[in-house]
Design a protein around this motif. Sequence first.
Motif, PDB file in Angstrom:
ATOM      1  N   GLU A  85       0.836  -1.205   0.000  1.00 24.20           N
ATOM      2  CA  GLU A  85       0.000   0.000   0.000  1.00 24.20           C
ATOM      3  C   GLU A  85       0.871   1.256   0.000  1.00 24.20           C
ATOM      4  O   GLU A  85       0.595   2.206  -0.725  1.00 24.20           O
ATOM      5  N   GLU A 137      -7.408  10.894  -5.039  1.00 28.71           N
ATOM      6  CA  GLU A 137      -8.722  10.486  -4.530  1.00 28.71           C
ATOM      7  C   GLU A 137      -8.602   9.355  -3.519  1.00 28.71           C
ATOM      8  O   GLU A 137      -9.257   9.373  -2.477  1.00 28.71           O
ATOM      9  N   TRP A 138      -7.777   8.358  -3.814  1.00 29.21           N
ATOM     10  CA  TRP A 138      -7.634   7.196  -2.935  1.00 29.21           C
ATOM     11  C   TRP A 138      -7.030   7.599  -1.589  1.00 29.21           C
ATOM     12  O   TRP A 138      -7.527   7.217  -0.533  1.00 29.21           O
ATOM     13  N   ILE A 139      -5.961   8.390  -1.636  1.00 26.98           N
ATOM     14  CA  ILE A 139      -5.312   8.805  -0.388  1.00 26.98           C
ATOM     15  C   ILE A 139      -6.256   9.670   0.446  1.00 26.98           C
ATOM     16  O   ILE A 139      -6.375   9.484   1.657  1.00 26.98           O
ATOM     17  N   PRO A 159      -6.304   9.477  -9.534  1.00 31.90           N
ATOM     18  CA  PRO A 159      -6.692   8.317  -8.718  1.00 31.90           C
ATOM     19  C   PRO A 159      -5.908   8.227  -7.404  1.00 31.90           C
ATOM     20  O   PRO A 159      -6.474   7.893  -6.363  1.00 31.90           O
ATOM     21  N   GLN A 160      -4.626   8.554  -7.444  1.00 31.31           N
ATOM     22  CA  GLN A 160      -3.817   8.547  -6.227  1.00 31.31           C
ATOM     23  C   GLN A 160      -4.362   9.575  -5.233  1.00 31.31           C
ATOM     24  O   GLN A 160      -4.534   9.282  -4.054  1.00 31.31           O
ATOM     25  N   CYS A 201       0.048  14.946  -5.083  1.00 31.95           N
ATOM     26  CA  CYS A 201      -0.055  13.608  -5.676  1.00 31.95           C
ATOM     27  C   CYS A 201       0.222  13.685  -7.177  1.00 31.95           C
ATOM     28  O   CYS A 201      -0.035  14.704  -7.804  1.00 31.95           O
ATOM     29  N   ARG A 217      -9.543   9.768   0.479  1.00 34.02           N
ATOM     30  CA  ARG A 217     -10.677   9.010   1.025  1.00 34.02           C
ATOM     31  C   ARG A 217     -10.237   7.974   2.052  1.00 34.02           C
ATOM     32  O   ARG A 217     -10.850   7.828   3.103  1.00 34.02           O
ATOM     33  N   ARG A 218      -9.212   7.237   1.733  1.00 27.14           N
ATOM     34  CA  ARG A 218      -8.849   6.078   2.546  1.00 27.14           C
ATOM     35  C   ARG A 218      -7.902   6.405   3.712  1.00 27.14           C
ATOM     36  O   ARG A 218      -7.953   5.753   4.746  1.00 27.14           O
ATOM     37  N   TYR A 219      -7.035   7.392   3.532  1.00 29.33           N
ATOM     38  CA  TYR A 219      -5.981   7.624   4.521  1.00 29.33           C
ATOM     39  C   TYR A 219      -6.029   8.993   5.189  1.00 29.33           C
ATOM     40  O   TYR A 219      -5.129   9.340   5.941  1.00 29.33           O
ATOM     41  N   TRP A 264       0.685   3.989  -3.054  1.00 31.29           N
ATOM     42  CA  TRP A 264      -0.038   5.242  -2.858  1.00 31.29           C
ATOM     43  C   TRP A 264       0.797   6.402  -2.326  1.00 31.29           C
ATOM     44  O   TRP A 264       0.507   7.561  -2.612  1.00 31.29           O
TER      45      TRP A 264
END
Length: 139
Positions: free
Chosen positions: A80, A109-111, A106-107, A102, A113-115, A84
């Motif tokens: 992970e 958005e993912w970071i 996609p990187q 970033c 939302r998720r982190y 990311w």
Amino acid sequence: MNLLERHLILLMKQMSTEEQQDLCIQAGLMIYMKEALKREKFKINISEDSKSKFEREVNKAEMLWMYALEEIKLNISPTEFEAWFLTTKGKFEGDETIVILCRTSPQKEWISRRYDSLIKLTVSTIIGDKVNIKYELIQ
């Protein structure tokens, strides 16, 4: 000697000399980075061999983000982290906002939302105060 110290000694006995040296260097760098965050700017001297030395100005946000990445790395899987976080950068926007830069949408958005909560907790713990986090693409 406490339990943590005994565990660390046992772990180091299982490592090669090179791995032990790498661990000591990483620990020393993390301590240096944390102390250096107290200043606005500072220099890092990096020497790969006696002929190759260079200095680079590193601003406080870059160093804060480098230190935060080391902490984040301890809380997520290596896969992970590499997918990311490895290519991210940090900068300040004003006094209370750190911007995570970033490379791709996609990187980003993912970071975000998720982190996001992990990043806020990590950065706030390092600087000892609440901080706002913003995510942007590297221009």
